[in-house]
Structures are given as structure tokens and as C-alpha cells.
Design a protein around this motif. Sequence first.
Motif, short mmCIF file in Angstrom:
data_model
loop_
_atom_site.label_atom_id
_atom_site.label_comp_id
_atom_site.label_asym_id
_atom_site.label_seq_id
_atom_site.Cartn_x
_atom_site.Cartn_y
_atom_site.Cartn_z
N THR A 299 0.84 -1.21 0.00
CA THR A 299 0.00 0.00 0.00
C THR A 299 0.87 1.25 0.00
O THR A 299 0.58 2.22 -0.73
N SER A 303 1.09 3.99 -3.11
CA SER A 303 0.82 5.41 -2.89
C SER A 303 2.00 6.26 -3.30
O SER A 303 1.83 7.37 -3.83
N LEU A 340 1.27 8.71 8.71
CA LEU A 340 0.78 7.45 8.14
C LEU A 340 0.35 6.44 9.19
O LEU A 340 -0.26 5.42 8.86
N GLU A 343 -3.56 5.13 9.59
CA GLU A 343 -4.06 4.46 8.39
C GLU A 343 -3.35 3.13 8.17
O GLU A 343 -3.99 2.11 7.85
N ILE A 347 -4.94 -0.68 8.12
CA ILE A 347 -4.73 -1.59 6.99
C ILE A 347 -4.18 -2.93 7.48
O ILE A 347 -4.62 -4.00 7.05
N TRP A 450 -13.66 2.60 13.10
CA TRP A 450 -12.62 3.30 12.33
C TRP A 450 -13.25 4.01 11.14
O TRP A 450 -12.89 5.15 10.83
N GLN A 451 -14.20 3.37 10.47
CA GLN A 451 -14.84 4.00 9.32
C GLN A 451 -15.65 5.23 9.75
O GLN A 451 -15.67 6.24 9.05
N LYS A 454 -13.22 8.05 10.27
CA LYS A 454 -12.73 8.59 9.01
C LYS A 454 -13.74 9.55 8.38
O LYS A 454 -13.37 10.57 7.79
#
Length: 501
Positions: A299, A303, A340, A343, A347, A450-451, A454
Motif C-alpha cells: 500500500t 501510494s 501514516l 491508516e 490496513i 474506524w470507518q 474517518k
Amino acid sequence: MTLVVTVLDTTGIQPYIFGSNRLRENVGASYLVSQVTDEWVKEVLKDLRDDKNKNWKIQIPAHPEDKPYIEEDITLNAELVYAGGGNTVLLFQTIDYAKEFTRKLSRKILEKAPGINLVAAHKEFEWNGKSTPLYEVIQEVMKNEVDRAKQQRVPSAPLLGLGVTADCRSSRLVAVGISNEEQYKMPSEHQAYPISREIGAKLVAVNAANKQLKHFIFDSKKPHKKDDYKIPLDVDDMGRSEGESSYIAIVHADGNNMGKRFQDVGKDKSNRDYIIEVRKLSNSIQEAGKNALKKVYETVVKSLDSGSLTEKINLKDNTLPFRPIVYGGDDVTFVCDGRLGLELAAIYLQEFEDQSVSYGGKLTACAGVCIVKSHYPFARAYELSEDLCKSAKKYVKTKNKDESAIDWHLAASGLIGSVNDIREREYQGAEGKLYMRPVLLAQDDEWRTWQGLKKVIQELNNNERWKDKRNKVIALREILRKGSRATKEYRSSGEAGEMAK
């Protein structure tokens, strides 16, 4: 048939790995710890064969069901049951063989990894008949013999020097060399400093640690070559932006209820079936942790390739803003650019959940993320990340769910006290708590996820009423401390102000 089970463990590992503020030394220390209970065990078993006599036979299985089995072949002197989760379990034909192996391994550790403390426990048991099953014997040895040995171990009191001596900059032990000596392969731009034997061993191990990580994390089937991105060995190389405050994130993740899986896998099974199943479980958990961490790396690379990260992160010599320190199972620690941390932790947890293992059903884990200034004491930051991970685990238990969760803390200054102390001091308002942590990873009707978090962040970043208005967000934070009534009034006045425009 009487056999001897030997259980190996280490103690004082966290301060050994994270006691230095130099990432290079943390990396070398982690590599040495992983060697002690895995590769060095195998090496010493082979050395015993060479040293003792040509008839010394051992079994180091490549696959869970590999033969010969020690209970079937009386000429087989030793068999490795499994190595994983920080523990190593072996079977020997006699107690003398077990003690000889322990002496050899202890000597190797003293010579090549000074500072690591090994704990070993032996117990004779009857393989056949109605005696205690092997899995119960192992659990008993771990709970009683190993834990007792850890508690009764006399802490070492090293001689700190006689006459005129120099201190090691990292360990404060007596310095025996300088970091720029050839065997340590330090970059020429690094300022030399005095080092002890312990730190010297860690520095020597760095190159081997990087080779191991490259072999694991880079996939030759992907379009990226092994030298496309460099693996960082200094926190200053992780993408800090010039002229801005530099933060790093220490992420510590740990699988949920792993101890219970290893206990339950042996129930109602014969001794040999237990050995086979526990090997399968150990191997599959290690594979799950590696696959999840590899997804984090992929990931980050994706990015970087797309340019979405390079706008914010200033890559130095194409060096990744991400570095695993402890990995290879369900217990994982990595460090990355502070922006970072959250996130990448999410992940990792999601990918870990998506993995399958040989026993116990769905995998879940919790993570703690501590975001601090880049040169904040590493040991303290890691300690807080562990506390945050425990906080997330505690929250999951209160929900009576087998779910993954994440907790975090961003420290703009120093960290004094535990997680609870910090939050009671800094995040208590007139009507209660001002934080929504930990949060579940799950994407369901639960609002505290978590969603859900966000979405709130995206609203603050993208909605015209909040976008680019940091002072307004900071003011809201202070209003929240005064309670719900003050918050409603503030929001109302804010909306009226926007309408007046």
C-alpha cells in the motif's frame, strides 16, 4: 517411554529491543532476539551432532508431519516441536542431552548477543500410557517452571568500569569500541560514538536484519525491483517535511486470544497429533502476520508510485517512510512517518483479519499507535503503544465481541504517566470524556468504528464550513470542554455566521 520436554523463552526483551533511540540499534536487537529462539536453536542442534558423535540424530521438520518421530525412533536424540510466539519447544531422549543443548545455546548467546536473557525449563514425562498429555505438560512448564524462573532470576549488575573508562552512548555500559569501526558498517556521515559489547552486537546484526526483511517484504513477482526503494535505518529518513515539526508513529499490534488457541489446539488429541496441529497453527499464524505486513508495504509503495504520498512526504534517497522492527507472527511492531501511523495500522488489522489459520476460526487483533516527535525517547513511546494496544483489547472484551480495535495518542510534547493518567488529565470535560478511543475496526451499525472516525475527519477536511479553518476547529475543541449546551450554542452561532455571509 520417558522423554524430556524443554521450553525456551527470553526475558527483558522490550528494553533490549527498544531501549535505544537509534533505529539502527533497535533493528539489530530485534533480529538477534528472533535468531535466539529460532535459527540458533537449529544451529546448536546441528552443532551437537558434529561435536558429540556422528550418531547424534535430530529432527528439524520442514513440514508439520515430517518423519522420523522421536517416540518411534529411539536413535533420534532430539526433535524440534515448534518455534514461534517467542517460545521454543523441543523433545530430547534424555535430560543430559537437554542440558548439553541448553549450555551450547547459552554460550552462543553470550558470545553473539550479549544482553539477551534466556530462560530454559526441562521436564521428564511419560509419552505412552495414561500419563499427562504432552500439551498439558508444556502448558504446566510454561506456567510454572518458566514463569518461576523469570521471577526468581537475579538481575544482572554489570561492572560499569574501573579507572578511566568511556560510557556507551546508548546503554551506559562500558564502551569497548567506536561505532565507525569497519565491522559495524556505519554510514560515513554518521557521527561516531562509543559503544558497548551489547550495542556492537546489535550493529553487526543490522545488515543481516535488512537482508532478511528485503527477502520477506519485496515480492519478486511484482514489477518493483529489490533496490527500487530503500529500507530506512534512521527515523530522519522517513519522509519528514523540511521546516515542519517531524513526527513518527510507533505501531504495536497483537493478535487476540492467541494463548487460548495454542491451549485449545491440543485438547482431546494424542501427543503426536498435538505436535502436528501446533506446528500447523504456529506456521499459519506466522504466515498471516507476514502477509498482513506485506500488504501494508504494498500500500505504501502504491501510494508512492501514484504520487499521492510524495506531495506530503519528502523522500530521502528513495527511502521508504515505513520500517518493520518486530514481525513474523501475530506480535508486530513497525515505525513510520507520523502522518501514516493510523491508516497503516488499520490496513494491517484489516489484512490480518482476512488471513486464515489452521485452527480457531477468524483472526482478530488490536493495535496501539503512539505518535511522537521523531527524537522522543523510543522506549517510552513504545511502552505507550503497548499500553494503547492493551486499552484496545480491554475495550473489545467489554463489547463481548471477537473484533479488532485500534487506540492511539498523539503527543506534541512529553508523555507523563499511563494512558489513563494522560486522558484524565488532558481529555476530561465538564460532562465527561472528550475522546472517542479506542474504536472497533468493524464496519457495522456500531458508531464507534474506524470507518465512522474517518467520516468525521473527512467532514472536517472537506466541508466548506470547516475546511482550511484550523482556528475554528481548535475553538470547537475548547468549547467541547464546557459541555453540550455550550457546544450547541457555538454550532448555532457558527451556522448563523455562515448564513450571514
